[in-house]
Motif scaffolding. Structure first.
Motif, PDB file in Angstrom:
ATOM      1  N   SER A 186       0.825  -1.200   0.000  1.00 48.96           N
ATOM      2  CA  SER A 186       0.000   0.000   0.000  1.00 48.96           C
ATOM      3  C   SER A 186       0.865   1.258   0.000  1.00 48.96           C
ATOM      4  N   GLY A 187       0.499   2.212  -0.840  1.00 50.96           N
ATOM      5  CA  GLY A 187       1.187   3.492  -0.869  1.00 50.96           C
ATOM      6  C   GLY A 187       2.495   3.496  -1.636  1.00 50.96           C
ATOM      7  N   ARG A 188       2.785   2.480  -2.390  1.00 53.69           N
ATOM      8  CA  ARG A 188       4.062   2.383  -3.104  1.00 53.69           C
ATOM      9  C   ARG A 188       4.125   3.374  -4.253  1.00 53.69           C
ATOM     10  N   GLU A 189       5.211   4.093  -4.305  1.00 50.49           N
ATOM     11  CA  GLU A 189       5.494   4.968  -5.435  1.00 50.49           C
ATOM     12  C   GLU A 189       6.594   4.305  -6.247  1.00 50.49           C
ATOM     13  N   ILE A 190       6.320   4.038  -7.505  1.00 44.20           N
ATOM     14  CA  ILE A 190       7.296   3.423  -8.391  1.00 44.20           C
ATOM     15  C   ILE A 190       7.916   4.539  -9.215  1.00 44.20           C
ATOM     16  N   ARG A 191       9.218   4.747  -9.021  1.00 44.26           N
ATOM     17  CA  ARG A 191       9.911   5.845  -9.702  1.00 44.26           C
ATOM     18  C   ARG A 191      10.711   5.310 -10.875  1.00 44.26           C
ATOM     19  N   ILE A 192      10.447   5.885 -12.043  1.00 47.98           N
ATOM     20  CA  ILE A 192      11.128   5.495 -13.273  1.00 47.98           C
ATOM     21  C   ILE A 192      11.884   6.703 -13.806  1.00 47.98           C
ATOM     22  N   LEU A 193      13.163   6.503 -14.092  1.00 48.58           N
ATOM     23  CA  LEU A 193      13.989   7.554 -14.676  1.00 48.58           C
ATOM     24  C   LEU A 193      14.106   7.278 -16.169  1.00 48.58           C
ATOM     25  N   LEU A 194      13.674   8.240 -16.986  1.00 52.54           N
ATOM     26  CA  LEU A 194      13.628   8.115 -18.442  1.00 52.54           C
ATOM     27  C   LEU A 194      14.736   8.987 -19.033  1.00 52.54           C
ATOM     28  N   LEU A 195      15.791   8.335 -19.546  1.00 51.77           N
ATOM     29  CA  LEU A 195      16.947   9.050 -20.077  1.00 51.77           C
ATOM     30  C   LEU A 195      17.260   8.603 -21.497  1.00 51.77           C
ATOM     31  N   GLY A 196      18.107   9.361 -22.153  1.00 50.98           N
ATOM     32  CA  GLY A 196      18.554   9.065 -23.511  1.00 50.98           C
ATOM     33  C   GLY A 196      19.028  10.354 -24.149  1.00 50.98           C
ATOM     34  N   LEU A 197      19.674  10.231 -25.294  1.00 54.08           N
ATOM     35  CA  LEU A 197      20.145  11.423 -25.993  1.00 54.08           C
ATOM     36  C   LEU A 197      18.962  12.257 -26.466  1.00 54.08           C
ATOM     37  N   ASP A 198      19.254  13.505 -26.813  1.00 52.56           N
ATOM     38  CA  ASP A 198      18.225  14.384 -27.356  1.00 52.56           C
ATOM     39  C   ASP A 198      17.634  13.771 -28.625  1.00 52.56           C
ATOM     40  N   ASN A 199      16.352  13.997 -28.817  1.00 54.49           N
ATOM     41  CA  ASN A 199      15.611  13.549 -29.995  1.00 54.49           C
ATOM     42  C   ASN A 199      15.438  12.029 -30.074  1.00 54.49           C
ATOM     43  N   ALA A 200      15.579  11.338 -28.948  1.00 52.29           N
ATOM     44  CA  ALA A 200      15.407   9.882 -28.950  1.00 52.29           C
ATOM     45  C   ALA A 200      13.937   9.481 -28.875  1.00 52.29           C
ATOM     46  N   GLY A 201      13.095  10.361 -28.306  1.00 52.00           N
ATOM     47  CA  GLY A 201      11.673  10.056 -28.195  1.00 52.00           C
ATOM     48  C   GLY A 201      11.189   9.865 -26.771  1.00 52.00           C
ATOM     49  N   LYS A 202      11.957  10.324 -25.802  1.00 52.07           N
ATOM     50  CA  LYS A 202      11.590  10.151 -24.392  1.00 52.07           C
ATOM     51  C   LYS A 202      10.255  10.808 -24.057  1.00 52.07           C
TER      52      LYS A 202
END
Length: 184
Positions: free
Chosen positions: A14-30
């Motif tokens: 209960s109450g879990r926050e799932i943190r996702i870090l979205l990285l990549g070079l510019d113009n990759a589509g993040k």
């Protein structure tokens, strides 16, 4: 299976926050991937100057927070400010930008060497697969030497952010590879 279905199947305290870090070079589509996850229009995406944070889904007490950090060379030194308490790293690759594979390899290698990210599962989105000249997931795996990674959980997922193809498959992998929440 949509993102909500994936989260419904994920057993979380209960109450879990799932943190996702979205990285990549510019113009990759993040940012396009983030907009697809949050069911937003992807026709008018501009380069990220800094970062975007979105809670892209909430199931009961589960919050899935995605941190989309700009990939311009001038912003990359600030990526390390976001490594704390990350559950998953998603690295997005422009599969059609073969001239930058060496640069992608260097940046991904530096991320994989980061102590704070050592035990974090890594999803690599091989984006822009809708383009005829895009490198396949297998070719990217070879070019980035991903098959040499032995000390971490990783997966490469072909996708087209623009067409919303392969993204849910990647998020399904993320959900199935999350570590249990630590006791506080």
């Amino acid at each position: 299976m949509g993102l909500i279905d994936v989260l419904k199947s994920f057993k979380s305290p209960s109450g879990r926050e799932i943190r996702i870090l979205l990285l990549g070079l510019d113009n990759a589509g993040k940012t396009t991937i983030l907009k697809q996850l949050s069911s937003e229009d992807v026709q008018h995406v501009t380069p990220t100057k800094g970062f975007n944070v979105k809670t892209v889904a909430a199931m009961g007490d589960i919050r899935l927070n995605v941190w989309d950090i700009g990939g311009q060379r001038s912003i990359r030194p600030y990526w390390s400010n976001y490594y704390e308490n990350i559950d998953t790293l998603i690295f997005v690759i422009d599969s059609n930008d073969k001239k930058r594979f060496d640069e992608m390899n260097i940046e991904l290698g530096e991320l994989l060497d980061e102590e704070k990210l050592r035990k974090v599962p890594v999803l690599i989105f091989a984006n822009k697969q809708d383009l005829v000249t895009a490198a396949s997931s297998e070719e990217i795996t070879r070019k980035l030497n991903l098959d040499l990674l032995r000390d971490r959980t990783w997966h490469i997922q072909a996708c087209s952010a623009l067409k919303n193809e392969g993204i849910n498959d990647g998020i399904t992998w993320v959900a199935s590879n999350l570590k249990p929440a630590s006791k506080k």
